[in-house]
Design a protein around this motif. Sequence first.
Motif, mmCIF file in Angstrom:
data_model
loop_
_atom_site.group_PDB
_atom_site.id
_atom_site.type_symbol
_atom_site.label_atom_id
_atom_site.label_comp_id
_atom_site.label_asym_id
_atom_site.label_seq_id
_atom_site.Cartn_x
_atom_site.Cartn_y
_atom_site.Cartn_z
ATOM 1 N N THR A 131 46.358 -17.450 -15.911
ATOM 2 C CA THR A 131 45.020 -17.281 -15.319
ATOM 3 C C THR A 131 44.096 -18.469 -15.594
ATOM 4 N N LEU A 132 44.416 -19.298 -16.555
ATOM 5 C CA LEU A 132 43.504 -20.386 -16.940
ATOM 6 C C LEU A 132 43.133 -21.350 -15.811
ATOM 7 N N PRO A 133 44.059 -21.770 -14.967
ATOM 8 C CA PRO A 133 43.661 -22.714 -13.921
ATOM 9 C C PRO A 133 42.622 -22.156 -12.955
ATOM 10 N N PHE A 134 42.459 -20.860 -12.941
ATOM 11 C CA PHE A 134 41.509 -20.244 -12.022
ATOM 12 C C PHE A 134 40.124 -20.064 -12.653
ATOM 13 N N GLN A 135 39.964 -20.544 -13.882
ATOM 14 C CA GLN A 135 38.673 -20.481 -14.559
ATOM 15 C C GLN A 135 37.851 -21.713 -14.187
ATOM 16 N N SER A 136 36.558 -21.571 -14.170
ATOM 17 C CA SER A 136 35.679 -22.650 -13.700
ATOM 18 C C SER A 136 35.761 -23.900 -14.576
ATOM 19 N N ARG A 137 35.939 -23.755 -15.889
ATOM 20 C CA ARG A 137 35.974 -24.933 -16.775
ATOM 21 C C ARG A 137 37.308 -25.667 -16.752
ATOM 22 N N PHE A 138 38.310 -25.120 -16.125
ATOM 23 C CA PHE A 138 39.634 -25.757 -16.140
ATOM 24 C C PHE A 138 39.584 -27.163 -15.560
ATOM 25 N N ASP A 139 38.747 -27.378 -14.558
ATOM 26 C CA ASP A 139 38.622 -28.707 -13.938
ATOM 27 C C ASP A 139 38.091 -29.751 -14.909
ATOM 28 N N GLU A 140 37.469 -29.332 -15.999
ATOM 29 C CA GLU A 140 36.908 -30.259 -16.979
ATOM 30 C C GLU A 140 37.950 -30.775 -17.971
ATOM 31 N N LEU A 141 39.139 -30.196 -17.979
ATOM 32 C CA LEU A 141 40.174 -30.648 -18.913
ATOM 33 C C LEU A 141 40.604 -32.070 -18.579
ATOM 34 N N ASP A 142 40.836 -32.854 -19.643
ATOM 35 C CA ASP A 142 41.322 -34.216 -19.415
ATOM 36 C C ASP A 142 42.840 -34.197 -19.249
ATOM 37 N N THR A 143 43.427 -35.342 -19.032
ATOM 38 C CA THR A 143 44.865 -35.448 -18.775
ATOM 39 C C THR A 143 45.694 -34.911 -19.942
ATOM 40 N N PHE A 144 45.291 -35.241 -21.162
ATOM 41 C CA PHE A 144 46.006 -34.758 -22.344
ATOM 42 C C PHE A 144 45.979 -33.229 -22.382
ATOM 43 N N GLN A 145 44.819 -32.640 -22.191
ATOM 44 C CA GLN A 145 44.678 -31.193 -22.249
ATOM 45 C C GLN A 145 45.476 -30.506 -21.143
ATOM 46 N N ARG A 146 45.493 -31.085 -19.974
ATOM 47 C CA ARG A 146 46.284 -30.509 -18.882
ATOM 48 C C ARG A 146 47.779 -30.611 -19.186
ATOM 49 N N THR A 147 48.185 -31.704 -19.788
ATOM 50 C CA THR A 147 49.591 -31.874 -20.162
ATOM 51 C C THR A 147 49.993 -30.840 -21.203
ATOM 52 N N VAL A 148 49.129 -30.639 -22.199
ATOM 53 C CA VAL A 148 49.408 -29.627 -23.224
ATOM 54 C C VAL A 148 49.465 -28.250 -22.565
ATOM 55 N N TYR A 149 48.515 -27.970 -21.678
ATOM 56 C CA TYR A 149 48.485 -26.670 -20.999
ATOM 57 C C TYR A 149 49.793 -26.420 -20.237
ATOM 58 N N VAL A 150 50.211 -27.384 -19.431
ATOM 59 C CA VAL A 150 51.437 -27.196 -18.640
ATOM 60 C C VAL A 150 52.644 -27.035 -19.566
ATOM 61 N N SER A 151 52.688 -27.807 -20.627
ATOM 62 C CA SER A 151 53.800 -27.695 -21.580
ATOM 63 C C SER A 151 53.837 -26.320 -22.233
ATOM 64 N N VAL A 152 52.669 -25.824 -22.649
ATOM 65 C CA VAL A 152 52.595 -24.508 -23.290
ATOM 66 C C VAL A 152 52.980 -23.412 -22.288
ATOM 67 N N LEU A 153 52.485 -23.519 -21.080
ATOM 68 C CA LEU A 153 52.822 -22.530 -20.053
ATOM 69 C C LEU A 153 54.332 -22.499 -19.802
ATOM 70 N N LEU A 154 54.924 -23.665 -19.643
ATOM 71 C CA LEU A 154 56.369 -23.716 -19.390
ATOM 72 C C LEU A 154 57.167 -23.183 -20.578
ATOM 73 N N MET A 155 56.737 -23.485 -21.798
ATOM 74 C CA MET A 155 57.443 -22.964 -22.971
ATOM 75 C C MET A 155 57.294 -21.448 -23.074
ATOM 76 N N ALA A 156 56.147 -20.910 -22.669
ATOM 77 C CA ALA A 156 55.959 -19.464 -22.682
ATOM 78 C C ALA A 156 56.914 -18.801 -21.683
ATOM 79 N N VAL A 157 57.057 -19.409 -20.524
ATOM 80 C CA VAL A 157 57.971 -18.870 -19.522
ATOM 81 C C VAL A 157 59.417 -18.987 -20.012
ATOM 82 N N ILE A 158 59.742 -20.096 -20.634
ATOM 83 C CA ILE A 158 61.093 -20.261 -21.207
ATOM 84 C C ILE A 158 61.344 -19.200 -22.269
#
Length: 183
Positions: free
Chosen positions: A51-78
Motif C-alpha cells: 500500500t505504500l506507493p499509494f500514499q501521498s508522501r511516497f513521491d518524496e522518497l529519494d532513489t536510495f529509499q525507493r531502492t530499499v522499499y522495492v528490495s524489502v517488498l520483493l524479499m517479503a514476497v519471497i
Amino acid sequence: MSTPITGPGDPYAGLRNETPTERLDRNWVELLQELRVVQTGVQLLAGFLLTLPFQSRFDELDTFQRTVYVSVLLMAVIAIVLFVAPVGYHRALFQRRSKARLVRVGTRFAKAGLAAVGFVVVGAVLLVVDVVAGRVAGAVAAGGIGLLVTACWWLLPALAVRSVQAQHSGEAGSSREGAYPVP
C-alpha cells in the motif's frame, strides 16, 4: 508395541516410544505450526508494503529509499513464497510415502523463509528510520536490528545445538537409559 526411535542428536532417544512414521508425522505438524506463527506476520507486512506507493508522501522518497522499499517488498514476497512452498510440496508428494523428504525440504524452505524475513525486518527498519530520522540513524538502527536478528535466529540456536551435541557426546558412555536429559 512400536519400536522407539533412537539416533545421534535426539535428546529424547527412546523416551517417546514412537515409530519412524509417527516421528515424521510429529515433525511435520511441528513444522506447520512454526510456519503458521511467521506466515501471518509476513503476509501482513507484505500487504502493508504493497500500500505504500499509494500514499501521498511516497513521491518524496529519494532513489536510495525507493531502492530499499522495492528490495524489502520483493524479499517479503519471497518470504511468503518460501513459507507457503511446503504446502505445494506436500500436495505434490501426498500419499506417496515421502514424509521424510517432505519434512527435510519443508525445513529448508522454512530456514530460507526466515532468512528472507530477517532481510525484510532489517530493510523495513532502515527505510522507516531513514525517512524519519535520516540516513545515518537508519543505517545504525538497521545494523542493530540486523545484529539482533542474527543473534536470536542463528547464533543462539547454533550455540544451543552445539551444547546439546556436546551433552549427548558426554552422555554416550553413561548408562542413563530412560532418564531425561539435564538442561
